[in-house]
Design an enzyme around this catalytic site. Structure first.
Site, PDB file in Angstrom:
ATOM      1  N   ASP A  51       0.846  -1.192   0.000  1.00  0.00           N
ATOM      2  CA  ASP A  51       0.000   0.000   0.000  1.00  0.00           C
ATOM      3  C   ASP A  51       0.884   1.245   0.000  1.00  0.00           C
ATOM      4  OD1 ASP A  51      -1.791   2.041   0.409  1.00  0.00           O
ATOM      5  OD2 ASP A  51      -2.489   1.346   2.365  1.00  0.00           O
ATOM      6  N   GLU A 130      30.611  14.402  -2.212  1.00  0.00           N
ATOM      7  CA  GLU A 130      31.347  14.504  -0.950  1.00  0.00           C
ATOM      8  C   GLU A 130      30.337  14.825   0.146  1.00  0.00           C
ATOM      9  OE1 GLU A 130      34.378  17.438  -1.237  1.00  0.00           O
ATOM     10  OE2 GLU A 130      35.350  16.547  -2.979  1.00  0.00           O
ATOM     11  N   GLU A 132      28.994  15.454   3.748  1.00  0.00           N
ATOM     12  CA  GLU A 132      29.389  15.877   5.085  1.00  0.00           C
ATOM     13  C   GLU A 132      28.233  15.625   6.049  1.00  0.00           C
ATOM     14  OE1 GLU A 132      32.291  19.543   3.582  1.00  0.00           O
ATOM     15  OE2 GLU A 132      30.231  19.947   4.213  1.00  0.00           O
ATOM     16  N   GLU A 220      35.717  17.451   9.572  1.00  0.00           N
ATOM     17  CA  GLU A 220      35.491  18.636   8.742  1.00  0.00           C
ATOM     18  C   GLU A 220      35.675  19.910   9.558  1.00  0.00           C
ATOM     19  OE1 GLU A 220      35.037  20.313   6.114  1.00  0.00           O
ATOM     20  OE2 GLU A 220      35.320  18.708   4.645  1.00  0.00           O
ATOM     21  N   GLU A 228      33.460  13.881   7.318  1.00  0.00           N
ATOM     22  CA  GLU A 228      33.258  13.574   5.905  1.00  0.00           C
ATOM     23  C   GLU A 228      33.931  12.237   5.596  1.00  0.00           C
ATOM     24  OE1 GLU A 228      34.952  15.279   1.693  1.00  0.00           O
ATOM     25  OE2 GLU A 228      34.012  16.736   3.042  1.00  0.00           O
ATOM     26  N   HIS A 277      29.182  18.423  -2.004  1.00  0.00           N
ATOM     27  CA  HIS A 277      29.793  18.820  -3.265  1.00  0.00           C
ATOM     28  C   HIS A 277      29.775  17.617  -4.200  1.00  0.00           C
ATOM     29  CE1 HIS A 277      32.346  21.472  -0.375  1.00  0.00           C
ATOM     30  NE2 HIS A 277      31.143  21.970  -0.558  1.00  0.00           N
ATOM     31  N   ARG A 347      36.654  28.484  -3.957  1.00  0.00           N
ATOM     32  CA  ARG A 347      35.628  27.636  -3.366  1.00  0.00           C
ATOM     33  C   ARG A 347      34.324  28.370  -3.060  1.00  0.00           C
ATOM     34  NH1 ARG A 347      39.959  24.322  -2.637  1.00  0.00           N
ATOM     35  NH2 ARG A 347      39.489  22.118  -2.233  1.00  0.00           N
ATOM     36  N   GLU A 366      33.009  20.148 -10.309  1.00  0.00           N
ATOM     37  CA  GLU A 366      32.520  19.992  -8.936  1.00  0.00           C
ATOM     38  C   GLU A 366      31.433  21.027  -8.691  1.00  0.00           C
ATOM     39  OE1 GLU A 366      33.966  20.402  -4.263  1.00  0.00           O
ATOM     40  OE2 GLU A 366      35.347  20.885  -5.892  1.00  0.00           O
ATOM     41  N   ARG A 368      29.154  22.650  -6.262  1.00  0.00           N
ATOM     42  CA  ARG A 368      29.314  22.758  -4.815  1.00  0.00           C
ATOM     43  C   ARG A 368      28.037  23.168  -4.074  1.00  0.00           C
ATOM     44  NH1 ARG A 368      34.356  22.875  -2.846  1.00  0.00           N
ATOM     45  NH2 ARG A 368      33.908  24.446  -1.247  1.00  0.00           N
TER      46      ARG A 368
END
Length: 478
Positions: A51, A130, A132, A220, A228, A277, A347, A366, A368
């Site tokens: 269900d 990645e 965290e 981290e 991480e 990321h 970054r 990447e 982020r």
């Protein structure tokens, strides 16, 4: 692994139960369990009914019958169950038509991959998130008509330097021995400051035991238990499956030690938030299509993929950053990727080009912005659709943002587009910009409209209508 191999493994390991898991619409694993002897080859073909009316974001009660279709290649022995249990991830089908259910997030991810292949652009989309997370000693929260609060605690939290006693692993207490991590200084310290090394090691080794390929684990930046564990990249659907295994293992190992883990993007005020990321690249015939001779060693195709991600990022955020709390992380000053630009090193740019290796095989983007509150099937699928749209339309991403963002003049900084400031704003962008997601019937109009409705009614309005505790500090004496 084939159905026959799964059945052989059940006999070999003397499996007692089979756990069948699938993903609800917002992004939490669901499950039910059958005796091991109830699984035979016919179940892989015909599925098992259940269900679906109470599954968040799914069909109404008058159309609630569903089938789970176990996927043999996802099978693994659950390391946490008392009795030997084999777990499999399932696809969801309509029992009458036998069609894959459009609101099954795993189905959306599978369709995105099939659409990519149909375009002829690529045959494999690799993703490497990645993830965290925070590991806390305790969490208390409540919200009623007349009160609202949360209390977080961590043995290594900077706020505990003056505490007389710390909790021990057996539920008692020991003298405060110091070694608390200062705010924003949690990146890579050794024990005893890194008090969670052994727990993360056990998480890492358990992941490997469950078939995940792990590259490293570390503390981290934030105080209070931020960590991480990095997985090796994998094809889109497989990686989304892996994210769910990863989150399950992190939470269960933390619980084993009397602690609790969360992927909430911003649980601590004025310290770094928790992101996801996502590294990604497209391949064809064993060749990395993102490797070239352009900026940072990228190909034209990679630059167009960046263009697609940047163009659609305000809408993508409604899927990759799908909680109101996500936008407590996406603010300047915490290495947060709030600038919709690309760079090989900056970054604070939403897209970074890693330059660790000159190898063509290592060339990737990447993205982020995403965080771990997202549904990985939907997040990765949406990213892929944005990249394909950029490639098909040869979208120019503009110039890179290679300057230190904090050295820019205010008028120059103001010209750099930003991520949305709230979930509501991101959902508005998704309402305006979702045609790229509808290509190949990957995200249907029903999926988009249901997502927007669910997020607005269940989350945006729920937060908007409730007084915030800090409003009392600001306004009670007015």
């Amino acid at each position: 692994m084939t159905p026959k191999e799964v059945l052989a493994l059940i006999r070999e390991k003397d499996v007692k139960a089979v756990d069948l898991r699938f993903m609800d619409f917002p992004g939490l694993w669901q499950h039910f369990t059958i005796p091991a002897d109830a699984l035979d080859e016919s179940v892989f073909e015909e599925g098992l009914g259940f269900d679906g009316s109470s599954i968040r974001g799914w069909q109404a009660i008058n159309e609630s019958d569903m089938l789970v279709m176990p996927q043999a290649d996802t099978a693994f022995i659950d390391p946490f169950c008392k009795d030997t249990t084999l777990t499999m991830i399932c696809n969801i089908q309509d029992p009458l038509t036998k069609e894959d259910y459009t609101r099954d997030p795993r189905n959306v991810a599978r369709k995105a991959v099939n659409y990519m292949k149909s375009t002829g652009i690529a045959d494999t989309a690799y993703f490497g998130p990645e993830l965290e997370f925070f590991i806390f000693d305790s969490i208390r929260y409540d919200q009623t008509q007349h009160s609202g609060y949360y209390f977080i605690d961590s043995i290594e939290g900077a706020w505990n330097t003056g505490r007389e006693f710390d909790p021990d692993s057996k539920g008692g207490r020991v003298p405060n021995l110091g070694y608390k991590l200062r705010y924003k200084e949690g990146y890579f310290p050794v024990p005893p400051s890194d008090s969670l090394h052994d727990i993360r090691n056990e998480m890492m080794l358990t992941m490997i035991q469950c078939g995940l390929k792990i590259e490293a684990q570390h503390h981290e930046v934030a105080t209070g238990g931020q960590g991480e564990i990095d997985m090796r990249f994998a094809p889109l659907v497989e990686m989304a499956d892996n994210v769910l295994k990863y989150k399950y293992i992190v939470k269960m190992v933390a619980r084993k030690y009397g602690k609790t883990a969360t992927f909430m993007p911003k649980p601590l005020f004025q310290d770094n938030g928790t992101g996801m990321h996502v590294h990604t690249s497209l391949w064809k015939d064993g060749k990395n299509l993102f490797a070239g001779s352009g900026y940072a060693g990228l190909s034209d195709m990679a630059m167009w993929a960046i263009g697609g991600l940047l163009k659609h990022a305000p809408a993508l955020c409604a899927i990759t950053n799908p909680t109101t709390n996500s936008y407590k992380r996406l603010v300047p000053g915490y290495e947060a990727p709030v600038n919709l630009a690309y760079s090989r090193r900056n970054r604070s740019a939403s897209i970074r080009i890693p330059v660790y290796s000159p190898s063509p095989k290592a060339k990737r983007l990447e993205f982020r912005c995403p965080d771990g509150s997202s549904n990985p099937y939907l997040a990765f699928a949406a990213m892929l659709m944005a990249m394909l749209d950029g490639i098909k339309n040869k979208i120019n991403p503009g110039q890179p943002l290679d300057k230190d963002i904090y050295d820019l003049e205010p008028e120059e900084l103001a010209k750099v587009p930003k991520t949305p400031g709230s979930l509501d704003e991101a959902l508005t962008n998704l309402e305006r910009d979702h045609e790229f997601l509808l290509q190949g019937d990957v995200f249907t109009k029903d999926v988009i409209s249901t997502w927007i409705w669910y997020k607005r009614e269940k989350e945006v309005d729920a937060i908007r209508l409730r007084p915030h505790p800090y409003e009392f500090a600001l306004y009670f004496d007015i």
